[in-house]
Scaffold this active site. Structure first.
Site, PDB file in Angstrom:
ATOM      1  N   PRO A 139       0.830  -1.206   0.000  1.00  0.00           N
ATOM      2  CA  PRO A 139       0.000   0.000   0.000  1.00  0.00           C
ATOM      3  C   PRO A 139       0.866   1.259   0.000  1.00  0.00           C
ATOM      4  CG  PRO A 139      -0.710  -1.559   1.704  1.00  0.00           C
ATOM      5  CD  PRO A 139       0.599  -2.041   1.181  1.00  0.00           C
ATOM      6  N   ARG A 176       3.185   4.802  -5.264  1.00  0.00           N
ATOM      7  CA  ARG A 176       4.230   4.077  -5.979  1.00  0.00           C
ATOM      8  C   ARG A 176       5.517   4.903  -6.038  1.00  0.00           C
ATOM      9  NH1 ARG A 176       1.029   0.525  -5.182  1.00  0.00           N
ATOM     10  NH2 ARG A 176       0.126  -0.880  -6.751  1.00  0.00           N
ATOM     11  N   MET A 229       9.274   6.241  -7.313  1.00  0.00           N
ATOM     12  CA  MET A 229       9.837   6.607  -8.612  1.00  0.00           C
ATOM     13  C   MET A 229      11.103   5.825  -8.927  1.00  0.00           C
ATOM     14  SD  MET A 229       9.211  10.736  -8.852  1.00  0.00           S
ATOM     15  CE  MET A 229       9.760  11.172  -7.199  1.00  0.00           C
ATOM     16  N   ASP A 269      16.437  -1.029   9.202  1.00  0.00           N
ATOM     17  CA  ASP A 269      17.496  -1.917   8.740  1.00  0.00           C
ATOM     18  C   ASP A 269      16.981  -2.708   7.534  1.00  0.00           C
ATOM     19  OD1 ASP A 269      19.926  -3.188   8.656  1.00  0.00           O
ATOM     20  OD2 ASP A 269      19.490  -4.587  10.286  1.00  0.00           O
TER      21      ASP A 269
END
Length: 571
Positions: free
Chosen positions: A317, A320, A322, A372
Protein backbone atom coordinates in the site's frame (compact mmCIF):
# COMPACT_ATOMS: atom_id res chain seq x y z
CA UNK A 1 43.10 -34.63 -7.64
CA UNK A 2 40.10 -34.35 -5.28
CA UNK A 3 40.81 -33.47 -1.67
CA UNK A 4 39.15 -34.90 1.39
CA UNK A 5 35.91 -33.22 2.48
CA UNK A 6 37.31 -33.09 6.03
CA UNK A 7 40.30 -31.01 4.89
CA UNK A 8 38.08 -28.53 3.04
CA UNK A 9 35.64 -28.32 5.96
CA UNK A 10 38.54 -27.48 8.27
CA UNK A 11 39.78 -24.75 5.89
CA UNK A 12 36.31 -23.21 5.87
CA UNK A 13 36.33 -23.28 9.68
CA UNK A 14 39.74 -21.60 9.77
CA UNK A 15 38.20 -18.66 7.92
CA UNK A 16 35.23 -18.65 10.30
CA UNK A 17 37.52 -18.56 13.32
CA UNK A 18 39.42 -15.63 11.81
CA UNK A 19 36.13 -13.77 11.46
CA UNK A 20 35.01 -14.69 14.97
CA UNK A 21 38.35 -13.52 16.42
CA UNK A 22 37.98 -10.17 14.65
CA UNK A 23 34.36 -9.87 15.80
CA UNK A 24 35.34 -10.59 19.42
CA UNK A 25 38.30 -8.19 19.27
CA UNK A 26 36.13 -5.29 18.11
CA UNK A 27 33.38 -6.17 20.59
CA UNK A 28 35.77 -6.53 23.55
CA UNK A 29 37.12 -3.02 22.92
CA UNK A 30 33.68 -1.49 23.52
CA UNK A 31 34.15 -1.22 27.27
CA UNK A 32 37.38 0.78 27.01
CA UNK A 33 35.93 3.06 24.32
CA UNK A 34 32.96 3.80 26.58
CA UNK A 35 35.13 4.38 29.65
CA UNK A 36 37.33 6.79 27.68
CA UNK A 37 34.39 8.49 25.92
CA UNK A 38 35.91 7.81 22.49
CA UNK A 39 32.64 8.33 20.63
CA UNK A 40 34.05 8.61 17.10
CA UNK A 41 36.07 5.44 17.63
CA UNK A 42 32.85 3.67 18.65
CA UNK A 43 31.23 4.52 15.33
CA UNK A 44 34.32 3.43 13.41
CA UNK A 45 34.50 0.11 15.28
CA UNK A 46 30.82 -0.55 14.56
CA UNK A 47 31.39 -0.07 10.83
CA UNK A 48 34.52 -2.23 10.90
CA UNK A 49 32.64 -5.06 12.60
CA UNK A 50 29.87 -5.00 9.98
CA UNK A 51 32.42 -5.00 7.16
CA UNK A 52 34.47 -7.78 8.76
CA UNK A 53 32.04 -10.51 7.73
CA UNK A 54 32.14 -9.89 3.97
CA UNK A 55 35.88 -9.17 4.10
CA UNK A 56 36.63 -12.52 5.71
CA UNK A 57 34.18 -14.42 3.48
CA UNK A 58 35.88 -12.99 0.42
CA UNK A 59 39.33 -13.80 1.80
CA UNK A 60 38.36 -17.39 2.67
CA UNK A 61 36.62 -18.06 -0.66
CA UNK A 62 39.58 -16.62 -2.58
CA UNK A 63 42.04 -18.75 -0.60
CA UNK A 64 40.01 -21.89 -1.25
CA UNK A 65 39.66 -21.23 -4.98
CA UNK A 66 43.36 -20.40 -5.35
CA UNK A 67 44.67 -23.34 -3.31
CA UNK A 68 45.18 -26.92 -4.42
CA UNK A 69 41.60 -27.70 -3.30
CA UNK A 70 40.30 -25.18 -5.86
CA UNK A 71 39.10 -27.75 -8.42
CA UNK A 72 37.18 -29.58 -5.70
CA UNK A 73 35.40 -26.57 -4.17
CA UNK A 74 34.31 -25.33 -7.60
CA UNK A 75 32.62 -28.70 -8.26
CA UNK A 76 29.12 -28.43 -6.81
CA UNK A 77 28.86 -32.22 -6.62
CA UNK A 78 31.61 -32.26 -3.98
CA UNK A 79 29.68 -30.11 -1.53
CA UNK A 80 27.28 -32.67 0.01
CA UNK A 81 30.29 -34.54 1.37
CA UNK A 82 31.96 -31.27 2.47
CA UNK A 83 28.72 -30.30 4.21
CA UNK A 84 28.60 -33.61 6.09
CA UNK A 85 32.22 -33.27 7.19
CA UNK A 86 31.50 -29.72 8.31
CA UNK A 87 28.52 -30.85 10.42
CA UNK A 88 30.80 -33.24 12.27
CA UNK A 89 33.40 -30.49 12.75
CA UNK A 90 31.00 -27.96 14.30
CA UNK A 91 28.94 -30.29 16.48
CA UNK A 92 30.87 -29.45 19.65
CA UNK A 93 30.92 -25.67 19.10
CA UNK A 94 28.85 -23.11 21.01
CA UNK A 95 28.50 -20.91 17.91
CA UNK A 96 27.51 -23.75 15.59
CA UNK A 97 24.45 -21.97 14.14
CA UNK A 98 26.71 -19.07 13.11
CA UNK A 99 29.14 -21.58 11.61
CA UNK A 100 26.35 -22.96 9.40
CA UNK A 101 25.56 -19.48 8.10
CA UNK A 102 29.27 -18.94 7.42
CA UNK A 103 29.35 -22.16 5.38
CA UNK A 104 26.38 -20.87 3.36
CA UNK A 105 28.22 -17.61 2.67
CA UNK A 106 31.30 -19.47 1.43
CA UNK A 107 29.22 -21.73 -0.81
CA UNK A 108 27.24 -18.87 -2.38
CA UNK A 109 30.43 -16.88 -2.99
CA UNK A 110 31.78 -19.81 -5.06
CA UNK A 111 28.60 -21.00 -6.81
CA UNK A 112 25.48 -19.77 -8.54
CA UNK A 113 22.33 -19.34 -6.49
CA UNK A 114 20.45 -21.88 -8.57
CA UNK A 115 22.82 -24.52 -7.14
CA UNK A 116 21.62 -23.87 -3.61
CA UNK A 117 19.93 -26.83 -1.92
CA UNK A 118 19.83 -28.55 1.44
CA UNK A 119 22.33 -31.06 0.07
CA UNK A 120 24.96 -28.44 -0.74
CA UNK A 121 24.48 -26.04 2.20
CA UNK A 122 22.20 -25.28 5.14
CA UNK A 123 18.93 -23.96 3.79
CA UNK A 124 17.43 -25.44 6.96
CA UNK A 125 19.55 -25.66 10.08
CA UNK A 126 20.79 -29.02 11.32
CA UNK A 127 21.23 -27.64 14.84
CA UNK A 128 18.97 -29.15 17.53
CA UNK A 129 15.97 -27.03 18.53
CA UNK A 130 16.80 -27.62 22.20
CA UNK A 131 20.14 -28.48 23.68
CA UNK A 132 21.67 -28.82 27.14
CA UNK A 133 22.82 -25.53 28.65
CA UNK A 134 26.48 -24.70 28.29
CA UNK A 135 28.79 -24.22 31.25
CA UNK A 136 29.14 -20.52 30.40
CA UNK A 137 27.16 -18.51 32.93
CA UNK A 138 25.12 -16.00 30.94
CA UNK A 139 23.50 -14.15 33.85
CA UNK A 140 23.88 -13.55 37.54
CA UNK A 141 21.21 -12.81 40.13
CA UNK A 142 20.85 -10.24 42.92
CA UNK A 143 18.31 -10.85 45.71
CA UNK A 144 16.71 -7.96 47.61
CA UNK A 145 16.23 -9.70 50.98
CA UNK A 146 13.55 -7.06 51.62
CA UNK A 147 15.66 -3.98 50.74
CA UNK A 148 15.38 -2.29 47.36
CA UNK A 149 18.30 -0.05 48.29
CA UNK A 150 20.62 -2.99 48.98
CA UNK A 151 19.44 -4.58 45.74
CA UNK A 152 20.24 -1.49 43.65
CA UNK A 153 23.62 -0.97 45.33
CA UNK A 154 24.59 -4.61 44.70
CA UNK A 155 23.97 -4.19 40.99
CA UNK A 156 25.99 -0.98 40.59
CA UNK A 157 28.90 -2.24 42.66
CA UNK A 158 29.04 -5.47 40.65
CA UNK A 159 29.10 -3.62 37.30
CA UNK A 160 31.82 -1.12 38.17
CA UNK A 161 34.12 0.35 35.51
CA UNK A 162 37.66 1.71 35.35
CA UNK A 163 36.04 5.13 35.21
CA UNK A 164 34.33 5.77 38.58
CA UNK A 165 30.64 6.40 39.09
CA UNK A 166 29.82 10.09 39.07
CA UNK A 167 27.50 9.73 42.09
CA UNK A 168 26.72 6.14 43.03
CA UNK A 169 24.43 7.02 45.95
CA UNK A 170 22.33 9.35 43.78
CA UNK A 171 21.92 6.59 41.20
CA UNK A 172 21.00 4.02 43.86
CA UNK A 173 18.25 6.30 45.15
CA UNK A 174 16.99 6.94 41.62
CA UNK A 175 16.73 3.19 40.94
CA UNK A 176 14.89 2.68 44.24
CA UNK A 177 12.45 5.49 43.42
CA UNK A 178 11.76 4.01 39.97
CA UNK A 179 11.19 0.55 41.46
CA UNK A 180 8.83 1.96 44.07
CA UNK A 181 6.87 3.73 41.37
CA UNK A 182 6.79 0.86 38.87
CA UNK A 183 6.46 -2.32 40.94
CA UNK A 184 3.31 -3.50 42.74
CA UNK A 185 3.51 -3.33 46.52
CA UNK A 186 3.61 -7.10 46.93
CA UNK A 187 6.69 -7.33 44.69
CA UNK A 188 8.50 -4.57 46.56
CA UNK A 189 7.96 -6.42 49.84
CA UNK A 190 9.01 -9.79 48.43
CA UNK A 191 12.27 -10.73 50.18
CA UNK A 192 12.99 -13.01 47.23
CA UNK A 193 12.67 -10.22 44.65
CA UNK A 194 15.51 -10.91 42.22
CA UNK A 195 17.25 -8.95 39.50
CA UNK A 196 18.76 -11.31 36.91
CA UNK A 197 21.20 -9.49 34.63
CA UNK A 198 23.26 -10.58 31.64
CA UNK A 199 26.86 -10.51 32.81
CA UNK A 200 28.03 -8.82 29.61
CA UNK A 201 27.29 -5.12 29.23
CA UNK A 202 25.54 -4.02 26.02
CA UNK A 203 27.36 -1.10 24.37
CA UNK A 204 26.05 1.09 21.55
CA UNK A 205 26.93 4.62 20.47
CA UNK A 206 27.37 6.79 23.60
CA UNK A 207 25.51 4.42 25.93
CA UNK A 208 26.02 1.20 27.86
CA UNK A 209 23.14 -0.96 29.05
CA UNK A 210 22.69 -3.45 31.86
CA UNK A 211 20.04 -5.82 30.54
CA UNK A 212 17.97 -8.36 32.42
CA UNK A 213 14.74 -8.92 34.28
CA UNK A 214 13.04 -8.56 37.64
CA UNK A 215 11.51 -11.75 39.04
CA UNK A 216 8.98 -12.00 41.87
CA UNK A 217 6.65 -14.90 42.63
CA UNK A 218 6.67 -16.19 39.04
CA UNK A 219 6.01 -12.72 37.62
CA UNK A 220 8.70 -10.95 35.60
CA UNK A 221 9.43 -7.52 34.19
CA UNK A 222 12.28 -6.34 31.95
CA UNK A 223 15.01 -4.48 33.81
CA UNK A 224 17.30 -2.24 31.75
CA UNK A 225 19.66 0.39 33.12
CA UNK A 226 21.06 2.77 30.46
CA UNK A 227 24.44 4.17 31.52
CA UNK A 228 26.01 7.37 30.22
CA UNK A 229 29.49 8.85 30.46
CA UNK A 230 29.28 12.64 30.12
CA UNK A 231 32.65 14.04 29.12
CA UNK A 232 34.61 15.25 32.12
CA UNK A 233 32.37 13.40 34.58
CA UNK A 234 32.00 9.85 35.84
CA UNK A 235 29.61 7.17 34.66
CA UNK A 236 25.97 7.57 35.67
CA UNK A 237 22.63 5.76 35.42
CA UNK A 238 20.32 7.71 33.11
CA UNK A 239 17.06 5.99 33.97
CA UNK A 240 15.48 2.59 34.69
CA UNK A 241 13.30 0.89 32.08
CA UNK A 242 10.88 -1.87 33.09
CA UNK A 243 8.33 -1.51 30.29
CA UNK A 244 8.49 -4.21 27.61
CA UNK A 245 7.54 -1.87 24.75
CA UNK A 246 10.27 0.60 25.75
CA UNK A 247 12.85 -2.19 25.88
CA UNK A 248 11.61 -3.43 22.51
CA UNK A 249 12.35 0.00 21.02
CA UNK A 250 15.91 -0.15 22.39
CA UNK A 251 16.34 -3.47 20.52
CA UNK A 252 14.55 -2.12 17.45
CA UNK A 253 15.30 -2.93 13.79
CA UNK A 254 15.96 0.81 13.40
CA UNK A 255 19.00 0.76 15.71
CA UNK A 256 22.68 0.08 15.28
CA UNK A 257 23.87 -3.28 16.50
CA UNK A 258 24.97 -3.73 20.10
CA UNK A 259 28.55 -4.53 21.04
CA UNK A 260 28.04 -7.29 23.62
CA UNK A 261 30.14 -10.35 24.35
CA UNK A 262 28.08 -13.52 23.81
CA UNK A 263 30.05 -16.70 24.41
CA UNK A 264 27.02 -18.77 23.40
CA UNK A 265 24.95 -16.67 20.97
CA UNK A 266 21.92 -18.98 21.01
CA UNK A 267 21.68 -18.73 24.81
CA UNK A 268 21.89 -14.94 24.68
CA UNK A 269 19.13 -14.82 22.08
CA UNK A 270 16.97 -17.25 24.06
CA UNK A 271 17.27 -15.04 27.15
CA UNK A 272 16.39 -11.89 25.19
CA UNK A 273 13.44 -13.73 23.65
CA UNK A 274 12.07 -14.31 27.17
CA UNK A 275 12.29 -10.57 27.82
CA UNK A 276 10.83 -9.63 24.44
CA UNK A 277 8.53 -12.46 23.32
CA UNK A 278 7.10 -10.30 20.51
CA UNK A 279 10.44 -10.16 18.67
CA UNK A 280 11.48 -12.76 16.14
CA UNK A 281 14.83 -14.41 16.83
CA UNK A 282 16.08 -12.99 13.51
CA UNK A 283 15.78 -9.49 14.98
CA UNK A 284 17.51 -10.52 18.20
CA UNK A 285 20.50 -12.10 16.45
CA UNK A 286 20.78 -8.96 14.35
CA UNK A 287 20.50 -6.67 17.39
CA UNK A 288 23.58 -8.22 19.00
CA UNK A 289 25.67 -7.93 15.84
CA UNK A 290 25.08 -11.27 14.11
CA UNK A 291 23.21 -9.72 11.22
CA UNK A 292 24.07 -12.55 8.81
CA UNK A 293 22.53 -15.03 11.24
CA UNK A 294 19.52 -12.74 11.42
CA UNK A 295 19.34 -12.94 7.62
CA UNK A 296 19.41 -16.76 7.76
CA UNK A 297 16.67 -16.87 10.39
CA UNK A 298 14.57 -14.41 8.38
CA UNK A 299 14.86 -16.52 5.23
CA UNK A 300 13.90 -19.69 7.09
CA UNK A 301 10.88 -17.93 8.57
CA UNK A 302 9.89 -16.75 5.09
CA UNK A 303 10.01 -20.19 3.48
CA UNK A 304 8.15 -21.66 6.48
CA UNK A 305 5.44 -18.99 6.09
CA UNK A 306 5.06 -19.76 2.38
CA UNK A 307 4.89 -23.49 3.11
CA UNK A 308 2.21 -23.06 5.78
CA UNK A 309 -0.01 -20.38 4.28
CA UNK A 310 -1.74 -19.46 1.05
CA UNK A 311 -0.45 -15.88 1.17
CA UNK A 312 0.23 -14.25 -2.18
CA UNK A 313 2.51 -11.32 -2.90
CA UNK A 314 0.72 -8.03 -3.53
CA UNK A 315 1.93 -4.50 -4.18
CA UNK A 316 2.57 -2.68 -0.92
CA UNK A 317 0.00 0.00 0.00
CA UNK A 318 1.05 3.59 -0.58
CA UNK A 319 2.20 5.90 -3.33
CA UNK A 320 4.23 4.08 -5.98
CA UNK A 321 7.92 4.95 -5.80
CA UNK A 322 9.84 6.61 -8.61
CA UNK A 323 12.94 4.45 -8.08
CA UNK A 324 11.87 1.38 -6.13
CA UNK A 325 8.94 -0.98 -6.55
CA UNK A 326 7.69 -2.45 -3.29
CA UNK A 327 5.64 -5.60 -2.73
CA UNK A 328 4.67 -7.59 0.35
CA UNK A 329 3.00 -10.69 1.78
CA UNK A 330 -0.10 -9.67 3.78
CA UNK A 331 0.57 -12.22 6.54
CA UNK A 332 4.33 -11.61 6.79
CA UNK A 333 5.49 -8.37 8.34
CA UNK A 334 8.01 -7.50 5.63
CA UNK A 335 8.26 -5.57 2.36
CA UNK A 336 10.42 -6.55 -0.60
CA UNK A 337 12.03 -3.68 -2.51
CA UNK A 338 13.45 -3.89 -6.03
CA UNK A 339 15.05 -1.23 -8.21
CA UNK A 340 13.07 -0.24 -11.29
CA UNK A 341 14.73 -0.44 -14.69
CA UNK A 342 13.79 3.18 -15.47
CA UNK A 343 13.47 6.04 -12.99
CA UNK A 344 11.19 9.05 -13.11
CA UNK A 345 12.82 11.97 -15.02
CA UNK A 346 13.16 13.98 -11.80
CA UNK A 347 15.47 11.31 -10.33
CA UNK A 348 19.01 12.08 -11.46
CA UNK A 349 20.64 8.87 -10.18
CA UNK A 350 21.56 5.44 -11.50
CA UNK A 351 21.17 1.89 -10.21
CA UNK A 352 24.70 1.66 -8.79
CA UNK A 353 24.13 4.84 -6.76
CA UNK A 354 20.88 3.47 -5.31
CA UNK A 355 22.62 0.26 -4.25
CA UNK A 356 25.41 2.23 -2.56
CA UNK A 357 22.87 4.40 -0.70
CA UNK A 358 21.19 1.31 0.76
CA UNK A 359 24.54 -0.19 1.75
CA UNK A 360 25.53 3.10 3.37
CA UNK A 361 22.51 2.83 5.69
CA UNK A 362 23.62 -0.69 6.68
CA UNK A 363 27.00 0.65 7.83
CA UNK A 364 25.79 3.90 9.38
CA UNK A 365 24.32 4.68 12.80
CA UNK A 366 20.56 4.51 12.20
CA UNK A 367 19.70 6.27 15.51
CA UNK A 368 16.32 4.53 15.62
CA UNK A 369 15.09 6.44 12.58
CA UNK A 370 16.11 4.31 9.58
CA UNK A 371 14.86 0.79 8.97
CA UNK A 372 17.50 -1.92 8.74
CA UNK A 373 17.51 -3.86 5.47
CA UNK A 374 18.72 -7.26 4.34
CA UNK A 375 20.04 -7.61 0.79
CA UNK A 376 19.21 -10.79 -1.13
CA UNK A 377 20.08 -12.18 -4.56
CA UNK A 378 18.17 -14.72 -6.61
CA UNK A 379 15.01 -15.32 -4.64
CA UNK A 380 12.83 -17.92 -6.38
CA UNK A 381 9.11 -18.11 -5.70
CA UNK A 382 6.31 -20.10 -7.35
CA UNK A 383 4.43 -18.02 -9.90
CA UNK A 384 1.10 -18.82 -8.23
CA UNK A 385 2.26 -17.06 -5.04
CA UNK A 386 1.98 -13.70 -6.84
CA UNK A 387 -1.24 -11.78 -7.25
CA UNK A 388 -1.62 -11.34 -11.05
CA UNK A 389 -1.72 -7.53 -10.83
CA UNK A 390 1.38 -7.51 -8.63
CA UNK A 391 3.32 -9.77 -11.00
CA UNK A 392 2.21 -7.76 -14.01
CA UNK A 393 3.48 -4.53 -12.46
CA UNK A 394 6.81 -6.01 -11.36
CA UNK A 395 7.47 -7.48 -14.80
CA UNK A 396 6.60 -4.16 -16.37
CA UNK A 397 8.77 -1.86 -14.21
CA UNK A 398 11.74 -4.18 -13.52
CA UNK A 399 12.06 -6.86 -16.22
CA UNK A 400 15.82 -7.10 -15.67
CA UNK A 401 15.27 -7.97 -11.99
CA UNK A 402 12.01 -9.95 -12.11
CA UNK A 403 12.35 -12.88 -14.50
CA UNK A 404 9.82 -15.53 -15.53
CA UNK A 405 11.18 -19.10 -15.48
CA UNK A 406 8.11 -21.14 -16.43
CA UNK A 407 6.28 -21.70 -13.12
CA UNK A 408 8.94 -19.89 -11.07
CA UNK A 409 9.54 -16.17 -10.64
CA UNK A 410 13.18 -15.22 -10.10
CA UNK A 411 13.90 -12.01 -8.16
CA UNK A 412 17.51 -11.32 -9.06
CA UNK A 413 18.12 -8.65 -6.44
CA UNK A 414 16.06 -7.15 -3.63
CA UNK A 415 16.06 -5.75 -0.13
CA UNK A 416 13.77 -6.79 2.67
CA UNK A 417 12.60 -4.32 5.26
CA UNK A 418 10.11 -4.30 8.13
CA UNK A 419 6.66 -3.29 6.94
CA UNK A 420 5.27 -0.06 8.36
CA UNK A 421 2.25 2.14 7.70
CA UNK A 422 3.29 5.00 5.37
CA UNK A 423 2.97 8.25 7.30
CA UNK A 424 0.75 9.89 4.67
CA UNK A 425 -1.69 6.95 4.88
CA UNK A 426 -1.54 6.91 8.67
CA UNK A 427 -2.51 10.59 8.84
CA UNK A 428 -5.59 10.04 6.65
CA UNK A 429 -7.41 8.24 9.48
CA UNK A 430 -5.48 9.47 12.54
CA UNK A 431 -7.29 11.17 15.40
CA UNK A 432 -6.30 14.69 16.39
CA UNK A 433 -4.07 13.36 19.15
CA UNK A 434 -2.50 10.74 16.87
CA UNK A 435 -1.87 13.40 14.23
CA UNK A 436 -0.11 15.67 16.72
CA UNK A 437 2.02 12.80 18.04
CA UNK A 438 2.92 11.58 14.55
CA UNK A 439 3.86 15.02 13.24
CA UNK A 440 5.92 15.71 16.35
CA UNK A 441 7.78 12.42 15.90
CA UNK A 442 8.18 13.07 12.17
CA UNK A 443 10.05 16.28 12.97
CA UNK A 444 12.01 14.55 15.71
CA UNK A 445 12.95 11.82 13.22
CA UNK A 446 14.32 14.40 10.76
CA UNK A 447 16.31 16.08 13.55
CA UNK A 448 17.75 12.82 14.87
CA UNK A 449 18.81 11.76 11.39
CA UNK A 450 20.52 15.12 11.00
CA UNK A 451 22.28 14.62 14.34
CA UNK A 452 23.68 11.38 12.89
CA UNK A 453 24.96 13.30 9.83
CA UNK A 454 22.18 12.02 7.57
CA UNK A 455 20.05 14.20 5.31
CA UNK A 456 17.09 12.21 3.93
CA UNK A 457 16.87 14.24 0.74
CA UNK A 458 13.28 13.40 -0.13
CA UNK A 459 11.46 14.15 3.14
CA UNK A 460 7.92 13.65 1.82
CA UNK A 461 5.51 11.98 4.24
CA UNK A 462 5.21 8.93 1.98
CA UNK A 463 8.88 8.11 2.59
CA UNK A 464 8.39 7.74 6.34
CA UNK A 465 6.54 4.92 8.10
CA UNK A 466 4.84 4.51 11.47
CA UNK A 467 5.88 1.45 13.52
CA UNK A 468 3.67 -0.60 15.83
CA UNK A 469 5.06 1.52 18.69
CA UNK A 470 3.97 4.73 16.97
CA UNK A 471 7.51 5.81 16.06
CA UNK A 472 8.14 7.55 12.75
CA UNK A 473 10.93 5.95 10.71
CA UNK A 474 12.52 6.87 7.38
CA UNK A 475 12.71 4.06 4.82
CA UNK A 476 13.38 5.45 1.32
CA UNK A 477 17.12 5.83 0.81
CA UNK A 478 17.69 6.66 -2.85
CA UNK A 479 18.30 10.39 -2.18
CA UNK A 480 20.03 10.04 1.17
CA UNK A 481 23.33 11.87 1.73
CA UNK A 482 25.63 12.96 4.52
CA UNK A 483 24.37 16.17 6.06
CA UNK A 484 27.83 17.71 5.75
CA UNK A 485 27.68 17.29 1.94
CA UNK A 486 24.58 19.51 1.58
CA UNK A 487 24.73 23.25 0.92
CA UNK A 488 21.85 24.84 2.85
CA UNK A 489 20.93 28.23 1.42
CA UNK A 490 18.50 31.09 1.94
CA UNK A 491 16.57 32.07 -1.19
CA UNK A 492 18.02 35.41 -2.40
CA UNK A 493 15.65 38.36 -2.54
CA UNK A 494 14.27 39.12 -5.98
CA UNK A 495 15.64 42.28 -7.59
CA UNK A 496 12.28 43.18 -9.14
CA UNK A 497 8.68 41.81 -8.98
CA UNK A 498 8.85 40.03 -12.34
CA UNK A 499 11.52 37.70 -10.99
CA UNK A 500 9.26 36.53 -8.15
CA UNK A 501 6.40 35.90 -10.60
CA UNK A 502 8.58 33.82 -12.92
CA UNK A 503 8.02 30.05 -13.09
CA UNK A 504 11.81 29.58 -13.08
CA UNK A 505 14.08 30.53 -10.15
CA UNK A 506 15.89 33.84 -10.57
CA UNK A 507 18.96 32.46 -8.81
CA UNK A 508 21.43 29.70 -9.63
CA UNK A 509 20.92 26.27 -8.02
CA UNK A 510 23.77 23.75 -7.73
CA UNK A 511 23.07 19.98 -7.38
CA UNK A 512 23.70 19.95 -3.60
CA UNK A 513 21.82 23.16 -2.84
CA UNK A 514 18.84 22.88 -0.48
CA UNK A 515 16.50 25.74 0.49
CA UNK A 516 14.78 24.85 3.81
CA UNK A 517 12.28 27.70 3.52
CA UNK A 518 10.72 25.74 0.62
CA UNK A 519 10.00 22.75 2.87
CA UNK A 520 6.56 23.80 4.21
CA UNK A 521 4.79 23.81 0.84
CA UNK A 522 6.84 20.89 -0.45
CA UNK A 523 6.11 18.64 2.53
CA UNK A 524 2.54 19.55 3.48
CA UNK A 525 -0.41 19.85 1.14
CA UNK A 526 -2.65 20.01 4.20
CA UNK A 527 -2.53 23.57 5.59
CA UNK A 528 -3.49 22.43 9.12
CA UNK A 529 -0.64 19.92 9.16
CA UNK A 530 1.74 22.57 7.86
CA UNK A 531 0.83 25.08 10.59
CA UNK A 532 0.94 22.44 13.33
CA UNK A 533 4.34 21.20 12.23
CA UNK A 534 5.68 24.76 12.05
CA UNK A 535 4.72 25.30 15.71
CA UNK A 536 6.49 22.09 16.71
CA UNK A 537 9.58 22.17 14.50
CA UNK A 538 9.75 25.53 12.76
CA UNK A 539 13.54 25.62 12.94
CA UNK A 540 13.67 22.87 10.30
CA UNK A 541 12.60 25.53 7.78
CA UNK A 542 15.59 27.73 8.64
CA UNK A 543 18.92 27.24 6.85
CA UNK A 544 20.82 28.43 9.94
CA UNK A 545 19.51 25.46 11.94
CA UNK A 546 21.03 22.99 9.48
CA UNK A 547 24.28 24.93 9.21
CA UNK A 548 24.62 24.86 12.99
CA UNK A 549 24.32 21.07 12.99
CA UNK A 550 26.89 20.84 10.22
CA UNK A 551 29.34 22.89 12.28
CA UNK A 552 28.91 20.60 15.29
CA UNK A 553 29.44 17.47 13.22
CA UNK A 554 32.47 18.92 11.40
CA UNK A 555 33.94 19.81 14.80
CA UNK A 556 33.86 16.10 15.67
CA UNK A 557 30.90 16.22 18.06
CA UNK A 558 28.73 13.11 18.36
CA UNK A 559 25.30 14.50 19.14
CA UNK A 560 23.22 12.69 21.75
CA UNK A 561 20.23 10.68 20.52
CA UNK A 562 18.49 8.59 23.20
CA UNK A 563 16.59 5.38 22.30
CA UNK A 564 14.25 5.66 25.30
CA UNK A 565 12.16 8.16 27.22
CA UNK A 566 14.34 9.94 29.74
CA UNK A 567 13.25 10.61 33.31
CA UNK A 568 16.49 12.36 34.18
CA UNK A 569 17.26 15.96 33.16
CA UNK A 570 19.74 16.30 30.30
CA UNK A 571 23.33 16.18 31.50
Amino acid sequence: MPHSPQLIAQQILVGFDRYRDRFRELTAGARERFEQARWNDIQEASTQRINAYEEQVQRTATELAASDVGPTVTDVNAWPAIRQAYIEAIDSRYDDELAETWFNSIFTSLHQHDQISDETMFVHSTRPATRPPSRNALTRGFISDGSLEILARQVLQEFSFETPWEDLERDVQMIVAELQQGLPDWAQMDRGLTIELVQSVFYRNKGAYLVGRLISQQEQWPFVLPLLHPEGKGICVDTLITDESEVSIIFSFTRSYFMVEAAVPSEMVAFLKRLLPGKHIAELYTAIGFYKQGKSEFYRALIAHLANSEDRFIMAPGVRGMVMSVFTLPGFNTVFKIIKDKFAPSKNIDRATVIEKYRLVKRHDRVGRMADTQEFADFRFPRDRFDPECLRELLEVAPSTVVEEEDVILIRHCWTERRMTPLNIYLETASETQTEEALFDYGKSIKELAAANIFPGDMLLKNFGVTRHGRVVFYDYDEISYLTEVNFRVIPEALYPEQEMSSEPWYSVAPNDVFPEEFPVFLFADIKHRKLFFKMHGEIFDASYWKGLQQQIEAGQVIDVYPYRRTQPAL
